[in-house]
Design an enzyme around this catalytic site. Structure first.
Site, PDB file in Angstrom:
ATOM      1  N   SER A 123       3.246 -13.827  82.204  1.00 39.34           N
ATOM      2  CA  SER A 123       4.436 -13.080  81.798  1.00 39.34           C
ATOM      3  C   SER A 123       5.438 -13.058  82.960  1.00 39.34           C
ATOM      4  O   SER A 123       5.882 -14.107  83.405  1.00 39.34           O
ATOM      5  CB  SER A 123       4.043 -11.673  81.353  1.00 39.34           C
ATOM      6  OG  SER A 123       5.107 -11.030  80.706  1.00 39.34           O
ATOM      7  N   ASP A 143       2.907 -15.442  70.404  1.00 42.84           N
ATOM      8  CA  ASP A 143       3.556 -14.541  71.352  1.00 42.84           C
ATOM      9  C   ASP A 143       4.966 -14.210  70.877  1.00 42.84           C
ATOM     10  O   ASP A 143       5.797 -15.098  70.683  1.00 42.84           O
ATOM     11  CB  ASP A 143       3.597 -15.218  72.729  1.00 42.84           C
ATOM     12  CG  ASP A 143       4.070 -14.302  73.840  1.00 42.84           C
ATOM     13  OD1 ASP A 143       4.491 -13.173  73.558  1.00 42.84           O
ATOM     14  OD2 ASP A 143       4.008 -14.727  75.010  1.00 42.84           O
ATOM     15  N   HIS A 150       0.677 -12.380  73.290  1.00 41.34           N
ATOM     16  CA  HIS A 150       1.091 -12.431  74.693  1.00 41.34           C
ATOM     17  C   HIS A 150      -0.062 -12.370  75.700  1.00 41.34           C
ATOM     18  O   HIS A 150      -0.080 -13.161  76.650  1.00 41.34           O
ATOM     19  CB  HIS A 150       2.108 -11.322  74.953  1.00 41.34           C
ATOM     20  CG  HIS A 150       2.842 -11.448  76.247  1.00 41.34           C
ATOM     21  ND1 HIS A 150       3.549 -12.576  76.605  1.00 41.34           N
ATOM     22  CD2 HIS A 150       2.980 -10.579  77.290  1.00 41.34           C
ATOM     23  CE1 HIS A 150       4.093 -12.407  77.793  1.00 41.34           C
ATOM     24  NE2 HIS A 150       3.762 -11.203  78.228  1.00 41.34           N
TER      25      HIS A 150
END
Length: 774
Positions: free
Chosen positions: A627, A718, A750
């Site tokens: 991320s 995601d 995610h």
């Protein structure tokens, strides 16, 4: 032709493997299996024995089931007896019990009953079971026409027994909204429940959801079930624009109504991604429960109109209120607030603690004064309380004095157990201060504590905290070891972890002249894991680990993936760059507007520090992050292209300009790029100037400099960082001739944390780093 002269067929390798890495792939997978078998302790509860002597404890643990690609859940039980002031004994049941198909379990206040919820995997009914000591007493099936799956996600989740254990309030998906029905004569007024080939259901209006991890889930709504009859009734009066969660029963008030207190999030003007995003405004609401006294004086569920069920906002004067809990005497409603997060726009910041007086002899009012208990800590003094950072509370977090709460919170790079006096606002760290281990609260046993302690090189261990006879300001807590069968590891894992050591290091900020606040100029922290052998640590290659967020934190607790990577011959540099949680609000707020520069420079400063002190070999450095950690990973290999031998990025943010139009958190792009001014600049229609800034802040703007072999790991479902972001970056690397490998996990969101996906992720990372760093 002689059969012996025939050429043996060439073995075809699985896609992505070559003869040089296949053997490594096989050996590392065996080791990773050893780590995967270690269970984790998720929750615990204690119950007083009927004899009044001793306590029973129940532990919920989980273990990945790789073949089924699910997590196994287990209940383990123990009887607790104290043997003097310096020892405690846990007598464990011989075997755990697996909870197959169970979504959640919630004990009643007395511990005499247990609610077991089984959510369906299709559109069938939800199952509620009420267990007693020796049997299943009641079983109810709640059809989809009443409500959908019960929320057990830790965000909207809320399941609360009332005090006499006759009703349960809970959050579940609202029933499927009606859709237009068509037949061969066109639209059918009034719809139809017929399921024949002569009808079909139209689509109706699109309903927005709450983004990442909530795709396809319907609006969270509030329900009450009668434990004896199984009758279910929705709580009326809640506006359609309000999503509710975290419900608790309130003490009785003067007007004799039964009230519930719930958190409510407004969807006006739209629903943005909410998971991990505390910057969504929310409030506490008092709602009248659909519970009334019958003619014989017993409470029963009864339908009521919305007009008879007013909804009262209890926290109008503050922009955030969540995790409500009542003091034992019922006089105070205590709650957390992420006001700093809502006001600044940063998705997670330093929390504050508040309370309001609950009226025993007057009617409820929306003008009730909010009392500050613990304010947001801006810049903590060295070694002092850095502020509140946590996302959960025990159902009953109170000690017997009625005013002291026990909770877990981040304290720099550690997790600590705190006691909080809600009358004085005094906060004390009661877990050992001289240890770099992390401590997580599991349950209270009267005025004693059951907790878990772990470190990057120590698997979780249960600890029992005892205090002296009196709960005083300076009470000394003793932490006793508990022998537990839950977290066991193989001899091989124990040997590998025992050969490691770790420390938490403070890294001075490189250029304090750029710091606008005192907190931003303070050193940040890294967790350094290395071999404890006499050999020079620089002989081992180094993996730089970067957390996401960016307003999150890497803790000095046990992590299966990191323990695996350190056990295959890597030192770890786990960086909590400025902007991380746990260090005060000024340090955190120094990052928005400076992503891609301040955070990148902090990581490079940390790397240079360990190289300069002889703890790392500059030619054997890899970098790994997910991320925003992936954002930093791809930035680093562009801004410092000669520093890294290999990189791995999980669902990385690579191009803010393309992400802003398709992510569930477009406001994040504005806030982190512009700083606090981005909150007011946020729009669904970014300008050319916005897009230019987003591109300049993105790793893809440095793509021409990259030469580091890079592994990309991407979840196809995601919504936070859609897969196109990582794929665009990977394709651009291939255009340049950079060695790049992409793994797509078709059913992952995610975090990429389904058991098989998590296993393959870190197996491939280990093989990739071995290929380029050893």
């Amino acid at each position: 032709m002689d059969a012996s002269s025939e050429t043996a067929p060439t073995k075809e390798l699985p896609i992505g493997l070559d003869p040089n890495t296949e053997e490594d792939y096989a050996s590392l997978s065996k080791l990773l299996q050893e780590f995967t078998r270690i269970p984790s302790i998720d929750k615990a509860w204690t119950f007083k024995s009927k004899s009044g002597r001793g306590t029973h404890a129940m532990f919920l643990s989980s273990q990945p089931n790789l073949l089924a690609n699910k997590k196994r859940k287990f209940i383990s039980s123990a009887s607790i007896s104290k043997e003097g002031g310096n020892s405690v004994n846990f007598e464990w049941a011989p075997f755990p019990v697996e909870l197959t198909g169970v979504s959640t379990v919630v004990p009643s206040p007395s511990g005499s009953k247990l609610l077991v919820v089984r959510n369906p995997e299709n559109e069938s009914a939800v199952h509620f079971e009420i267990w007693s000591q020796g049997q299943v007493e009641k079983e109810f099936q709640i059809p989809q026409s009443v409500h959908g799956s019960v929320y057990t996600d830790g965000w909207f989740e809320g399941i609360s027994w009332n005090s006499d254990e006759t009703f349960i309030a809970y959050i579940a998906e609202e029933p499927v909204p009606p859709k237009p029905t068509f037949s061969d004569i066109g639209y059918k007024k009034g719809g139809s429940t017929d399921k024949d080939c002569g009808n079909w259901k139209g689509q109706g209006e699109w309903q927005e959801d709450w983004g990442e991890s909530y795709a396809g889930k319907r609006q969270p709504a509030l329900f009450v079930i009668n434990v004896n009859s199984g009758q279910v009734q929705p709580v009326k009066g809640i506006a359609k624009s309000l999503s509710v969660g975290q419900v608790v029963w309130a003490p009785q008030t003067e007007d004799s109504y039964q009230y519930l207190v719930s958190v409510g999030w407004s969807s006006d003007p739209r629903k943005l991604g909410i998971k991990y995003c505390y910057n969504r405004s929310c409030a506490l609401y008092a709602l009248r429960a659909p519970v009334y006294k019958s003619e014989n004086g017993e409470l029963e569920i009864k339908d009521s109109s919305a007009e008879d069920s007013p909804v009262l906002n209890l926290t109008q004067s503050i922009s955030s209120a969540f995790l409500p809990t009542f003091s034992p005497d019922g006089r105070s409603l205590v709650f957390l607030s992420a006001k700093s997060s809502v006001d600044s726009g940063a998705h997670c910041t330093t929390n504050s603690l508040h309370k309001i007086d609950w009226p025993a002899h007057t009617q409820l009012s929306s003008t009730t004064k909010i009392i500050d208990v613990i304010p947001t800590v801006q810049c903590p003094e060295d070694g002092c309380f850095p502020g509140l950072y946590f996302s959960g509370l025990l159902t009953n977090p109170w000690l017997s004095d009625g005013c002291t709460m026990i909770l877990s919170s981040f304290w720099g790079s550690r997790e600590a157990i705190l006691s909080v006096n809600v009358l004085s606002g005094e906060v004390s760290c009661i877990s050992p201060k001289d240890s770099n281990f992390s401590w997580n609260l599991l349950s209270l046993d009267g005025d004693d504590i059951i907790a878990v302690s772990s470190s990057p090189i120590d698997i979780p261990k249960i600890k029992y905290g005892c205090v002296g006879e009196k709960l005083t300001k300076n009470a000394a807590w003793r932490w006793l070891d508990v022998s537990s069968p839950i977290c066991k590891s193989s001899e091989k894992v124990r040997t590998l972890l025992s050969s490691q050591q770790f420390d938490i290091l403070k890294i001075p900020v490189k250029d304090v002249s750029d710091c606008q606040t005192k907190g931003a100029a303070k050193p940040f922290e890294v967790i350094y894991v290395s071999s404890n052998s006499e050999k020079n640590d620089a002989c081992n290659p180094l993996i730089v680990m970067l957390h996401g967020g960016p307003h999150s934190v890497s803790l000095s607790s046990y992590s299966r993936p990191l323990a695996f990577l350190s056990s295959i011959g890597y030192s770890l540099l786990i960086v909590n760059y400025r902007g991380s949680l746990g260090f005060g609000e000024e340090a955190l707020q120094s990052l928005p507007g400076k992503i891609g520069s301040q955070d990148v420079n902090d990581v490079l400063t940390a790397i240079d520090h360990v190289i300069g002190t002889g703890l790392a070999n500059p030619s054997k450095i890899a970098v790994l992050g997910g991320s925003h950690g992936g954002f930093l990973t791809t930035h680093l290999i562009g801004q410092a292209p000669d520093k890294f031998a290999a990189a791995a990025a999980r669902n990385p943010v690579c191009n803010l300009a393309s992400m802003v139009g398709i992510t569930d958190i477009p406001d994040w792009c504005y806030l982190e790029s512009y700083g606090i001014a981005g909150k007011s600049k946020y729009t669904e229609a970014p300008s050319a100037e916005d897009l230019a800034l987003f591109h300049s802040k993105s790793p893809i703007s440095y793509i021409s400099e990259v030469k580091t072999p890079t592994l990309m790991l991407i979840g196809a479902q995601d919504l936070r960082v859609p897969m196109s972001n990582g794929l665009q970056y990977a394709r651009a690397l291939k255009e340049k001739g950079v060695d790049v490998k992409v793994l797509i996990f078709p059913n992952d969101i995610h975090p990429i944390n389904r058991p098989q996906s998590d296993f393959e992720t870190f197996l491939n990372i280990g093989v990739w780093f071995n290929k380029y760093c050893k």
